[in-house]
Motif scaffolding. Sequence first.
Motif, PDB file in Angstrom:
ATOM      1  N   LYS A  32       3.882   5.550   7.147  1.00 36.83           N
ATOM      2  CA  LYS A  32       3.527   6.815   6.522  1.00 36.83           C
ATOM      3  C   LYS A  32       4.757   7.685   6.249  1.00 36.83           C
ATOM      4  O   LYS A  32       5.662   7.792   7.084  1.00 36.83           O
TER       5      LYS A  32
ATOM      6  N   ASP B 223       3.351   7.249  -6.367  1.00 35.80           N
ATOM      7  CA  ASP B 223       2.112   7.973  -6.662  1.00 35.80           C
ATOM      8  C   ASP B 223       1.092   7.607  -5.587  1.00 35.80           C
ATOM      9  O   ASP B 223       1.210   6.558  -4.948  1.00 35.80           O
ATOM     10  N   ASP B 224       0.099   8.455  -5.402  1.00 31.27           N
ATOM     11  CA  ASP B 224      -1.038   8.054  -4.573  1.00 31.27           C
ATOM     12  C   ASP B 224      -1.647   6.804  -5.196  1.00 31.27           C
ATOM     13  O   ASP B 224      -1.847   6.737  -6.419  1.00 31.27           O
ATOM     14  N   THR B 225      -1.932   5.801  -4.371  1.00 25.29           N
ATOM     15  CA  THR B 225      -2.511   4.559  -4.884  1.00 25.29           C
ATOM     16  C   THR B 225      -3.830   4.286  -4.168  1.00 25.29           C
ATOM     17  O   THR B 225      -3.914   4.348  -2.941  1.00 25.29           O
ATOM     18  N   ASP B 226      -4.853   3.995  -4.951  1.00 21.57           N
ATOM     19  CA  ASP B 226      -6.172   3.710  -4.398  1.00 21.57           C
ATOM     20  C   ASP B 226      -6.902   2.741  -5.310  1.00 21.57           C
ATOM     21  O   ASP B 226      -6.330   2.233  -6.288  1.00 21.57           O
TER      22      ASP B 226
ATOM     23  N   CYS C 259      -4.666  -0.218  -6.719  1.00 26.84           N
ATOM     24  CA  CYS C 259      -3.900  -0.474  -5.498  1.00 26.84           C
ATOM     25  C   CYS C 259      -3.879  -1.966  -5.161  1.00 26.84           C
ATOM     26  O   CYS C 259      -4.661  -2.762  -5.687  1.00 26.84           O
TER      27      CYS C 259
ATOM     28  N   GLU D  50      -4.600   1.366   0.357  1.00 28.02           N
ATOM     29  CA  GLU D  50      -4.511   2.695  -0.239  1.00 28.02           C
ATOM     30  C   GLU D  50      -3.417   3.493   0.463  1.00 28.02           C
ATOM     31  O   GLU D  50      -3.343   3.505   1.692  1.00 28.02           O
TER      32      GLU D  50
ATOM     33  N   LYS E 127      -0.649   7.133   0.246  1.00 21.64           N
ATOM     34  CA  LYS E 127      -0.194   8.376  -0.324  1.00 21.64           C
ATOM     35  C   LYS E 127       1.229   8.195  -0.850  1.00 21.64           C
ATOM     36  O   LYS E 127       1.993   7.356  -0.360  1.00 21.64           O
ATOM     37  N   ALA E 128       1.583   8.969  -1.860  1.00 23.36           N
ATOM     38  CA  ALA E 128       2.958   8.918  -2.361  1.00 23.36           C
ATOM     39  C   ALA E 128       3.929   9.170  -1.214  1.00 23.36           C
ATOM     40  O   ALA E 128       3.757  10.097  -0.429  1.00 23.36           O
TER      41      ALA E 128
ATOM     42  N   ARG F 160       0.245   4.369 -11.701  1.00 23.31           N
ATOM     43  CA  ARG F 160       0.504   3.828 -10.367  1.00 23.31           C
ATOM     44  C   ARG F 160       1.895   3.219 -10.361  1.00 23.31           C
ATOM     45  O   ARG F 160       2.112   2.125 -10.865  1.00 23.31           O
TER      46      ARG F 160
END
Length: 259
Positions: free
Chosen positions: A29, A140-143, A148, A189, A191-192, A216
């Motif tokens: 993280k 970038d946030d990836t989901d 993702c 998933e 977070k950036a 992404r």
Amino acid sequence: MEKEELFNYQKLTEEQLQTYNEQGYLILKGVIKPQGLEQMRAECMKAWNKEKESFDPNKSWLQNSLLVNVHHQAPTVKQYYFEGPLVSVATQIIGENVKGATSQLTFKMKGNTKPFGWHQDNGYGELDPYNALTTLSALDDTDRGNGCLWLIPGSHKQGQIRVEQNAEQKQSQSEIIVEADDSKAIPMEMKAGDSLIFNCWMLHKSDGNYSTDRDRRILFLRYADADAIEVYNNRKPRLGKLVNGHTKFHEVEEFEADL
């Protein structure tokens, strides 16, 4: 700007190392701090726009989604690749002697709904010894909405999967897709600023980006044993900058990272 202002340096715990050995992956993280993200995004997009165009469904994956050796054009990425926190992580997993093996920006733009099937990274660039480490750092946030990565925990334990390709497939550099049980897959998933690390034998895939307003962008950085050789290339040493320790290959010792 000092590295400590851009990145969060961390040492893996014994529990994390055990999890990596058992499951084949970890998500770390907040490895890249907000200022580092801002600089990386700006540098990566400047490099991308210099060489690439908008998504075209008639183009190949390489043309649409990959910018190789992005560290040549992005100073903050270069600093992250060669001196950042992932180097320490790599030495804990691979050993004291480590080199950078691959640097790419993987850019799945909104509207790029092309999936990438199940594969192993060592299936595309087989390195020996078999302890190479893939790292994917999210810009970038990836989901699930924007494509993702998915992987199958523990799948690295089956080792190298051999896929037969004919001469035409090899020449065209077609995808090396393997069979896998989708029911065992879990989404990665992030977070950036987070970074996913996984074993070179990990089975993974990604779906298309079905988002209408979110790209992404991922930094794909691969690390390997400093003496790793390319099995597919007459067992020649894999060239890459030595980031820790030493190597028996003068080609690696003398390798210029900007070439």
